[in-house]
Design a protein around this motif. Sequence first.
Motif, PDB file in Angstrom:
ATOM      1  N   LEU A 350       0.807  -1.491   0.049  1.00 53.61           N
ATOM      2  CA  LEU A 350      -0.047   0.105  -0.099  1.00 53.61           C
ATOM      3  C   LEU A 350       0.974   1.219   0.123  1.00 53.61           C
ATOM      4  O   LEU A 350       0.559   2.344  -0.652  1.00 53.61           O
ATOM      5  N   MET A 351       1.839   1.235   0.901  1.00 52.32           N
ATOM      6  CA  MET A 351       2.957   2.397   0.837  1.00 52.32           C
ATOM      7  C   MET A 351       3.680   2.757  -0.208  1.00 52.32           C
ATOM      8  O   MET A 351       3.807   3.714  -0.648  1.00 52.32           O
ATOM      9  N   ALA A 352       4.029   1.511  -1.139  1.00 49.04           N
ATOM     10  CA  ALA A 352       4.658   1.591  -2.287  1.00 49.04           C
ATOM     11  C   ALA A 352       4.165   2.515  -3.618  1.00 49.04           C
ATOM     12  O   ALA A 352       4.716   3.159  -4.179  1.00 49.04           O
ATOM     13  N   VAL A 353       2.525   2.620  -3.503  1.00 50.23           N
ATOM     14  CA  VAL A 353       1.818   3.267  -4.603  1.00 50.23           C
ATOM     15  C   VAL A 353       1.798   4.620  -4.134  1.00 50.23           C
ATOM     16  O   VAL A 353       1.437   5.537  -5.080  1.00 50.23           O
ATOM     17  N   ALA A 354       2.213   5.219  -2.875  1.00 51.03           N
ATOM     18  CA  ALA A 354       2.208   6.632  -2.486  1.00 51.03           C
ATOM     19  C   ALA A 354       3.226   7.517  -3.172  1.00 51.03           C
ATOM     20  O   ALA A 354       4.433   6.859  -2.938  1.00 51.03           O
ATOM     21  N   VAL A 355       3.210   8.315  -3.760  1.00 52.62           N
ATOM     22  CA  VAL A 355       4.255   9.305  -4.099  1.00 52.62           C
ATOM     23  C   VAL A 355       4.163  10.824  -3.711  1.00 52.62           C
ATOM     24  O   VAL A 355       2.991  10.999  -3.335  1.00 52.62           O
ATOM     25  N   GLY A 366       0.162  11.659  -3.568  1.00 53.36           N
ATOM     26  CA  GLY A 366      -0.438  11.356  -4.938  1.00 53.36           C
ATOM     27  C   GLY A 366      -0.585   9.703  -4.766  1.00 53.36           C
ATOM     28  O   GLY A 366       0.337   9.102  -3.828  1.00 53.36           O
ATOM     29  N   VAL A 367      -1.070   9.250  -5.689  1.00 47.28           N
ATOM     30  CA  VAL A 367      -1.260   7.785  -5.916  1.00 47.28           C
ATOM     31  C   VAL A 367      -0.999   7.127  -7.080  1.00 47.28           C
ATOM     32  O   VAL A 367      -1.345   7.563  -8.093  1.00 47.28           O
ATOM     33  N   LEU A 368      -0.082   6.328  -7.270  1.00 45.15           N
ATOM     34  CA  LEU A 368       0.589   5.536  -8.568  1.00 45.15           C
ATOM     35  C   LEU A 368      -0.421   4.591  -8.992  1.00 45.15           C
ATOM     36  O   LEU A 368      -0.497   3.573  -8.494  1.00 45.15           O
ATOM     37  N   LEU A 369      -1.333   4.999  -9.899  1.00 51.39           N
ATOM     38  CA  LEU A 369      -2.458   3.979 -10.460  1.00 51.39           C
ATOM     39  C   LEU A 369      -2.000   3.038 -11.415  1.00 51.39           C
ATOM     40  O   LEU A 369      -2.382   1.838 -11.370  1.00 51.39           O
ATOM     41  N   LYS A 390       8.138  12.341  -7.018  1.00 49.38           N
ATOM     42  CA  LYS A 390       9.168  11.511  -6.144  1.00 49.38           C
ATOM     43  C   LYS A 390       8.664  10.277  -5.452  1.00 49.38           C
ATOM     44  O   LYS A 390       7.929  10.116  -4.826  1.00 49.38           O
ATOM     45  N   VAL A 391       9.584   9.015  -6.194  1.00 52.15           N
ATOM     46  CA  VAL A 391       9.017   7.812  -5.558  1.00 52.15           C
ATOM     47  C   VAL A 391       9.749   7.203  -4.798  1.00 52.15           C
ATOM     48  O   VAL A 391      10.984   7.273  -4.965  1.00 52.15           O
ATOM     49  N   HIS A 392       9.331   6.971  -3.511  1.00 52.50           N
ATOM     50  CA  HIS A 392      10.065   6.289  -2.167  1.00 52.50           C
ATOM     51  C   HIS A 392      10.691   5.145  -2.476  1.00 52.50           C
ATOM     52  O   HIS A 392      10.176   4.195  -3.194  1.00 52.50           O
ATOM     53  N   ASN A 393      12.108   5.038  -2.541  1.00 55.43           N
ATOM     54  CA  ASN A 393      12.824   3.703  -2.343  1.00 55.43           C
ATOM     55  C   ASN A 393      13.206   3.481  -1.016  1.00 55.43           C
ATOM     56  O   ASN A 393      14.489   3.910  -0.628  1.00 55.43           O
ATOM     57  N   GLY A 457       0.551   8.841   2.939  1.00 55.50           N
ATOM     58  CA  GLY A 457       1.017  10.451   2.338  1.00 55.50           C
ATOM     59  C   GLY A 457       2.343  10.781   2.848  1.00 55.50           C
ATOM     60  O   GLY A 457       2.787  10.104   4.145  1.00 55.50           O
ATOM     61  N   PHE A 458       2.500  11.761   2.542  1.00 61.93           N
ATOM     62  CA  PHE A 458       3.832  12.547   3.012  1.00 61.93           C
ATOM     63  C   PHE A 458       3.272  13.730   3.740  1.00 61.93           C
ATOM     64  O   PHE A 458       4.198  14.743   3.923  1.00 61.93           O
ATOM     65  N   GLY A 459       2.101  13.707   4.505  1.00 58.66           N
ATOM     66  CA  GLY A 459       2.178  14.806   5.575  1.00 58.66           C
ATOM     67  C   GLY A 459       2.856  15.122   6.588  1.00 58.66           C
ATOM     68  O   GLY A 459       3.560  14.274   7.032  1.00 58.66           O
ATOM     69  N   ALA A 460       2.997  16.136   6.840  1.00 58.11           N
ATOM     70  CA  ALA A 460       3.812  16.942   7.884  1.00 58.11           C
ATOM     71  C   ALA A 460       5.407  16.811   7.631  1.00 58.11           C
ATOM     72  O   ALA A 460       6.199  17.862   7.963  1.00 58.11           O
TER      73      ALA A 460
END
Length: 583
Positions: A350-355, A366-369, A390-393, A457-460
């Motif tokens: 689930l976290m992998a698709v959050a950008v 955002g969400v990578l569909l 930016k895609v998190h690795n 998400g990337f809140g805060a």
Amino acid sequence: MMMSPLQIAECSGCVVTTSQTQTSHAGADPSRVPSDLCRGRSEQHVPRSEGDGWWSCSGVILDRSAGIVICQADVFFPFLKEPLSPSDLTVLSPDDFPPDLWIRVECPLEAKIDAEQRSRSTPPSQRSGLGLVPVSKPQSQRIQTDADLLMLVPCPGFQMAVSTLFRKEDGWVFSNEEEKEDGEFQKELAHLHWFAVLKLQSPLPKAKSRLDIMKSSGLLKGSTVFACGSPFGSFYTDIFLNTVSKGVLSNTAGDGNVVLLTDARCLPGSEGGGVYLLENGTLYLIGIIVAPLCWKANEWVGLTLACSISQIINDIIKADIAGKRELAALEMGQRIVDRPKRGARPSEHLMAVAVLVDSGQSWGSGVLLKSKLVLTCRHVVRHSSKVSVKVHNANMTSGNHYAIQRFHPVRGNVVFSTHESSPYDIAIVQLEEDISGIPEPVLASSYYAGEDVCIVGFGALGERCGPSVTSGVLSSVISVGDGPVMLQTSCAVHGGSSGGPLFAAHSGELLGIVASNTKDNNTGATYPHLNFSVPVTILRAALDRYVEFGDLRSFGELNKAGLAVRDVWRLQRSPENVFQSKL
């Protein structure tokens, strides 16, 4: 009868109270004084000095048979003989404090399960009153004993990570409203990374002698955790001693995951309490609560900050101090276990698709569909035609002391965004390169109020850390006609969460994307646990047509929403003959 895992947490929790002298408060009981006196402040008692008063916090009994307690050290600093500089990381001994420093620890006398079992076996005629179980815990279930200070130990790794994540210029504050007014939080910021190790003067009934401890480096975001602390410290422990809350591990940071963030809700006084993880039926202590409340630029973040207990123990083992001899026989380092290695957990997918979406003016989520398709909010892209996605690795790290979370930036073109007048805050971004290896989310087709959900998400924290996950329930599904037009959840949502995905916790289906949390226009207060998302069912037909034919025209229907939908997203009815909304 064996204790349940959470009863082990309750049995291991305690309240630590400090005072300059016991005799100066002869006859006083800090469990009966006003809550502000637990911070050394009261209208009934004006302190002669900073250290003259009761100070209290929560604590954790690591070993009942040995009587070893650990807690956050802020309640000891008012009594320090010499001021401590922020850069000083020297271990402090009892000699650094006045000889009349008094420490009292209050904890459960026995496991609750034993008391409850005896209560059930008592004939109804012998029960008090109307046969109802009293709200407060009887005094016989608690024990109060004096304790000796062994050491105050700093955790440099925690200090380094916190200073990197929570920068002063961003407006971070770790305190309650009263402390912000009094300026007390300035001192607390300097003491967040300090912890006290105590030894009880009287032995305790064993119950479960030693707590199981898990190394923080293997912890996974999204895991269910429990926090156990005593709100308001020593104030009225009959009711508040060892209160348990539940949440998820929202984020981790620093070398070895020394910084832990959870959405388990805690209150002032819980500092020093424990954060626990349940794994295969065994409860593991993973962290010590450092700050139950935090704000960023006056926005309540709704997360609890904790420090890894395995990192604290490692720093205790390294300490060169006489009090360490009391701990040598415990072999504390050998009691820390690694988390069992398993395959990828659902929360990781689930976290992998959050950008992270950066327009150059602001950033959001955002969400990578699809491999080249991102769904986000209109107000995140800010009228930009191009953005950086930016895609998190999480597997890429660098640095000798602090593991820096890496991001792979990809240029994206904003191919559609709704009009400012549209109630639906939506934007579509087409990436200029494929993002491979990330599973496509399954779009939901139905919603159930009350179901467990999570928001990623990337809140805060933005790109200083990987994506955060917060948990809650789908509080309400607001429909107009036959279809849902808004989803409301109890997850914590912060600035920067907009555009992030909302998932059903059990199925992993994508329910929608976050559009906003709530702000009271009268007071300026934000409510992170009251937030709104755009249902993915509204977008599904347009998304399918765009993916199959590259046709964006169907998204234009979002700009034609009727008056009823607009009223919903204005959080008020049409303005005729009604009060103006406060939200």
